[in-house]
Design an enzyme around this catalytic site. Structure first.
Site, mmCIF file in Angstrom:
data_model
loop_
_atom_site.group_PDB
_atom_site.id
_atom_site.type_symbol
_atom_site.label_atom_id
_atom_site.label_comp_id
_atom_site.label_asym_id
_atom_site.label_seq_id
_atom_site.Cartn_x
_atom_site.Cartn_y
_atom_site.Cartn_z
ATOM 1 N N ASP A 13 40.919 47.883 110.615
ATOM 2 C CA ASP A 13 41.421 49.060 109.907
ATOM 3 C C ASP A 13 40.909 50.379 110.477
ATOM 4 O O ASP A 13 40.736 51.357 109.750
ATOM 5 C CB ASP A 13 41.087 48.989 108.406
ATOM 6 C CG ASP A 13 41.690 47.769 107.752
ATOM 7 O OD1 ASP A 13 42.760 47.326 108.216
ATOM 8 O OD2 ASP A 13 41.102 47.260 106.789
ATOM 9 N N LYS A 16 44.178 51.628 114.408
ATOM 10 C CA LYS A 16 44.768 51.202 115.680
ATOM 11 C C LYS A 16 46.264 51.477 115.690
ATOM 12 O O LYS A 16 46.839 51.894 116.691
ATOM 13 C CB LYS A 16 44.531 49.693 115.886
ATOM 14 C CG LYS A 16 43.071 49.310 115.945
ATOM 15 C CD LYS A 16 42.884 47.802 115.996
ATOM 16 C CE LYS A 16 43.290 47.068 114.739
ATOM 17 N NZ LYS A 16 42.468 47.342 113.555
ATOM 18 N N ALA A 39 46.911 41.374 109.749
ATOM 19 C CA ALA A 39 46.846 42.765 110.178
ATOM 20 C C ALA A 39 47.700 43.637 109.262
ATOM 21 O O ALA A 39 48.713 43.196 108.726
ATOM 22 C CB ALA A 39 47.355 42.879 111.616
ATOM 23 N N GLY A 40 47.283 44.863 109.094
ATOM 24 C CA GLY A 40 48.094 45.861 108.404
ATOM 25 C C GLY A 40 47.909 47.153 109.166
ATOM 26 O O GLY A 40 46.861 47.787 109.063
ATOM 27 N N HIS A 41 48.869 47.484 109.999
ATOM 28 C CA HIS A 41 48.752 48.669 110.853
ATOM 29 C C HIS A 41 49.673 49.764 110.316
ATOM 30 O O HIS A 41 50.887 49.596 110.283
ATOM 31 C CB HIS A 41 49.110 48.317 112.302
ATOM 32 C CG HIS A 41 48.154 47.332 112.919
ATOM 33 N ND1 HIS A 41 48.295 46.843 114.195
ATOM 34 C CD2 HIS A 41 47.024 46.761 112.429
ATOM 35 C CE1 HIS A 41 47.292 46.005 114.453
ATOM 36 N NE2 HIS A 41 46.521 45.934 113.402
ATOM 37 N N GLN A 216 42.728 43.349 113.925
ATOM 38 C CA GLN A 216 41.353 43.196 113.445
ATOM 39 C C GLN A 216 40.414 44.036 114.331
ATOM 40 O O GLN A 216 40.863 44.998 114.936
ATOM 41 C CB GLN A 216 40.925 41.721 113.405
ATOM 42 C CG GLN A 216 41.652 40.888 112.352
ATOM 43 C CD GLN A 216 43.049 40.441 112.756
ATOM 44 O OE1 GLN A 216 43.244 39.857 113.804
ATOM 45 N NE2 GLN A 216 44.034 40.713 111.925
ATOM 46 N N ARG A 295 42.943 45.477 98.445
ATOM 47 C CA ARG A 295 41.548 45.398 97.993
ATOM 48 C C ARG A 295 40.793 46.667 98.363
ATOM 49 O O ARG A 295 41.006 47.228 99.436
ATOM 50 C CB ARG A 295 40.834 44.227 98.703
ATOM 51 C CG ARG A 295 41.244 42.873 98.224
ATOM 52 C CD ARG A 295 40.484 41.794 98.980
ATOM 53 N NE ARG A 295 40.912 41.696 100.375
ATOM 54 C CZ ARG A 295 40.355 40.876 101.261
ATOM 55 N NH1 ARG A 295 39.333 40.124 100.917
ATOM 56 N NH2 ARG A 295 40.809 40.824 102.497
HETATM 57 P P1 GDP Z 1 44.672 49.625 111.526
HETATM 58 O O1 GDP Z 1 44.708 48.299 110.857
HETATM 59 O O2 GDP Z 1 43.547 49.724 112.515
HETATM 60 O O3 GDP Z 1 45.966 50.027 112.146
HETATM 61 O O4 GDP Z 1 44.324 50.691 110.387
HETATM 62 P P2 GDP Z 1 44.993 50.751 108.917
HETATM 63 O O5 GDP Z 1 46.367 51.265 109.039
HETATM 64 O O6 GDP Z 1 44.777 49.467 108.203
HETATM 65 O O7 GDP Z 1 44.037 51.781 108.205
HETATM 66 C C1 GDP Z 1 43.944 53.098 108.601
HETATM 67 C C2 GDP Z 1 44.292 53.997 107.406
HETATM 68 O O8 GDP Z 1 43.863 55.317 107.657
HETATM 69 C C3 GDP Z 1 45.778 54.100 107.156
HETATM 70 O O9 GDP Z 1 45.993 54.278 105.790
HETATM 71 C C4 GDP Z 1 46.169 55.354 107.940
HETATM 72 O O10 GDP Z 1 47.331 55.992 107.430
HETATM 73 C C5 GDP Z 1 44.967 56.216 107.733
HETATM 74 N N1 GDP Z 1 44.628 57.110 108.842
HETATM 75 C C6 GDP Z 1 44.796 56.916 110.165
HETATM 76 N N2 GDP Z 1 44.214 57.908 110.862
HETATM 77 C C7 GDP Z 1 43.679 58.745 109.972
HETATM 78 C C8 GDP Z 1 42.930 59.950 110.079
HETATM 79 O O11 GDP Z 1 42.609 60.437 111.159
HETATM 80 N N3 GDP Z 1 42.552 60.543 108.897
HETATM 81 C C9 GDP Z 1 42.862 60.022 107.682
HETATM 82 N N4 GDP Z 1 42.433 60.670 106.610
HETATM 83 N N5 GDP Z 1 43.560 58.891 107.555
HETATM 84 C C10 GDP Z 1 43.943 58.252 108.679
HETATM 85 P P1 IMO Z 2 43.792 45.061 110.930
HETATM 86 O O1 IMO Z 2 44.551 44.586 112.157
HETATM 87 C C1 IMO Z 2 40.452 44.422 108.237
HETATM 88 C C2 IMO Z 2 39.267 40.271 107.502
HETATM 89 C C3 IMO Z 2 39.455 39.726 106.112
HETATM 90 C C4 IMO Z 2 38.325 38.715 106.063
HETATM 91 C C5 IMO Z 2 38.312 38.145 107.473
HETATM 92 C C6 IMO Z 2 39.087 36.849 107.638
HETATM 93 O O2 IMO Z 2 44.636 45.717 109.927
HETATM 94 O O3 IMO Z 2 42.590 45.856 111.344
HETATM 95 P P2 IMO Z 2 41.690 36.264 107.693
HETATM 96 O O4 IMO Z 2 42.761 36.489 106.683
HETATM 97 O O5 IMO Z 2 41.945 36.901 109.003
HETATM 98 O O6 IMO Z 2 41.315 34.813 107.830
HETATM 99 O O7 IMO Z 2 40.383 36.972 107.060
HETATM 100 O O8 IMO Z 2 38.887 39.146 108.290
HETATM 101 N N1 IMO Z 2 40.480 40.851 108.117
HETATM 102 C C7 IMO Z 2 40.687 42.155 108.290
HETATM 103 N N2 IMO Z 2 39.968 43.219 107.885
HETATM 104 N N3 IMO Z 2 41.556 44.606 108.961
HETATM 105 C C8 IMO Z 2 42.275 43.557 109.398
HETATM 106 O O9 IMO Z 2 43.323 43.691 110.247
HETATM 107 C C9 IMO Z 2 41.878 42.257 109.027
HETATM 108 N N4 IMO Z 2 42.363 41.024 109.251
HETATM 109 C C10 IMO Z 2 41.494 40.170 108.705
HETATM 110 O O10 IMO Z 2 39.309 40.733 105.157
HETATM 111 O O11 IMO Z 2 37.092 39.369 105.851
HETATM 112 MG MG MG Z 3 44.679 47.496 108.922
#
Ligand code: GDP
Ligand code: IMO
Ligand code: MG
Length: 417
Positions: A13, A16, A39-41, A216, A295
């Site tokens: 998170d 990326k 993943a949740g991007h 991740q 969560r």
């Molecule tokens: P990823 O899994 O690495 O792609 O990251 P996520 O999307 O799960 O989590 C990043 C969160 O931060 C998302 O809700 C984005 O919209 C938000 N985000 C990304 N870059 C920034 C930033 O520079 N500032 C803030 N405040 N939020 C950001």
């Molecule tokens: P992105 O790509 C954050 C964590 C879960 C758990 C562990 C194992 O969005 O960064 P799994 O379901 O993979 O067997 O869970 O890894 N986890 C992540 N935490 N970002 C993620 O992906 C994750 N993918 C898995 O919370 O601790």
């Molecule tokens: Mg994510």
């Protein structure tokens, strides 16, 4: 330099998705090589906000196709729901290729994850990731290419159902129904189910810009992360060879993405976690709730011991520091530069979970800034203290920080060099 790897430098998170989406404006291919719908991007742009679980974030840019390579575990239902959401937002239809060697996540994988207690013990995303990789490694999984032979799929599912019923008293699917669903999926996708290794290799040979989108983060890597509190795939730069079957060339950019602080979802040690007001502030200002599961994320301060380890593992050529805006308003910002381990100061990331669990952070406190920085678009727009914060990270790690995130929007990014 026609290759870029974007790798999570923490526990996931790190934003990326946003970095990949930005870089993909110029790219021809964006390739997911590991993980699956755990993943949740997030991408936030003119069309709205979307959480991508399987579709590579780069594939939302016109001109950039997405590849879901063989290292990824694919849940067809999640993929179709995700594409529906993308269409609902009025976005152009992304071009996505799937590897015929990629393993499928089937409904019983989620069931097994619950019944065997893994979901609770590790705090997983409950997407069936671990059990799907288990089947793959045990050489009994179903791969996308197998869907070309529907009679074998039905036979496979029928045997599987009997086996699951014997072991758990239930299977979580009806073989004929599931076989029909998979057949419909295959009919819709068969032109796009390809030898993804060859597709990527060809693009690289032609000198196209290819972005490898890590899922991740380094500390969740199956082997190099905080085992057993990890995911079941290779999340580091080394996952590219493992999950795509191509080699990153010498001159490639390897971008480590790190938040300006640290978060973790699920169980496992987290030395700089702040369970008090500081952590609460980061969660609230940073909206730290999981993109996949909703969560609340555990929050704490930047951990340069862990980040140095991530650099050691991946040899980053540069770092992107995201969510710098979240730190605005603090008088001072704690940054961990060493751990206290049984009275001794250590700068090396502990290799055992037992040591990591008792490691206490040693902080330096850097001066904060009061200004809201979300409107900053170039380095000189940033307050001196924010620039010093970045310079401190560069100095301790010996890696240039080339990008800084100042908000979730696609334009809320500063190119530093
Ligand atoms: P990823 O899994 O690495 O792609 O990251 P996520 O999307 O799960 O989590 C990043 C969160 O931060 C998302 O809700 C984005 O919209 C938000 N985000 C990304 N870059 C920034 C930033 O520079 N500032 C803030 N405040 N939020 C950001
Ligand atoms: P992105 O790509 C954050 C964590 C879960 C758990 C562990 C194992 O969005 O960064 P799994 O379901 O993979 O067997 O869970 O890894 N986890 C992540 N935490 N970002 C993620 O992906 C994750 N993918 C898995 O919370 O601790
Ligand atoms: Mg994510």
């Amino acid at each position: 330099m026609p290759q870029v790897a974007v790798i999570g430098a923490q526990w996931g998170d790190e934003a990326k998705g946003k970095i990949v989406h930005f870089l993909a404006r110029e790219a021809e291919l964006a390739v997911r090589f590991n993980g699956g719908p755990n993943a949740g991007h997030t991408v936030q742009d003119a069309y709205g906000t979307v959480q991508l679980h399987l579709v590579p974030a780069g594939a939302l840019q016109p001109g950039c196709a997405g590849v879901i390579a063989h290292g990824v575990v694919v849940d067809p239902q999640v993929l179709e729901e995700e594409l529906d959401e993308i269409r609902r937002q009025g976005r152009p239809e992304p071009v996505v290729y799937l590897s015929d060697r990629a393993s499928l996540i089937l409904p019983h994988h989620r069931l097994v994850e619950e019944l065997e207690g893994t979901a609770r013990r590790i705090g997983t995303t409950r997407r069936g990731i671990g059990p799907a990789y288990q089947d793959r490694v045990a050489r009994r999984g179903l791969r996308l290419g197998d869907l070309a032979r529907p009679e074998l799929v039905l036979e496979y599912l029928t045997e599987l159902e009997a086996d699951l019923k014997g072991r758990y008293g239930k299977a979580g699917f009806v073989p004929k129904q599931l076989a029909d669903r998979l057949a419909r999926f295959y009919a819709a996708w068969k032109e796009r189910i390809v030898d993804s290794r060859a597709v990527v290799a060809r693009a690289l040979a032609e000198g196209q810009l290819v972005i490898f989108e890590g899922a991740q983060g380094t500390l969740l890597d199956l082997d190099l992360g905080t085992y057993p509190y990890v995911t079941s795939s290779t999340t580091t730069v080394h996952g590219i060879g493992w999950g795509v079957g191509v080699r990153l060339s010498e001159g490639a950019r390897v971008i480590g993405v790190s938040k300006a602080y640290t978060t973790r979802v699920g169980e496992g040690p987290f030395p700089t976690e702040d369970t008090g007001e500081g952590g609460e502030l980061l969660r609230r200002k940073g909206r730290e709730y999981g993109a996949t599961t909703g969560r609340p994320r555990r929050c704490g301060w930047l951990d340069l011991v862990a980040l140095r380890y991530a650099h050691e593992v991946n040899s980053f050529t540069e770092l992107a520091i995201t969510k710098l805006d979240v730190l605005s308003g603090l008088d001072e910002i704690p940054v961990c530069t060493a751990y206290d381990l049984e009275g001794k100061s250590v700068e090396e990331f502990p290799k055992t979970i037992a040591e990591l669990s008792v490691a206490r952070p040693r902080y330096v406190r850097l001066p904060g800034w009061k200004e809201d920085i979300r409107k900053a678009r170039c380095p000189s727009d940033l307050p001196r203290e924010a620039r010093s914060y970045i310079a401190f990270v560069e100095e301790v790690l010996g890696v240039p920080v080339t990008m800084a995130g100042v908000g979730p929007g696609e334009d809320e990014l500063i190119i530093l060099r």
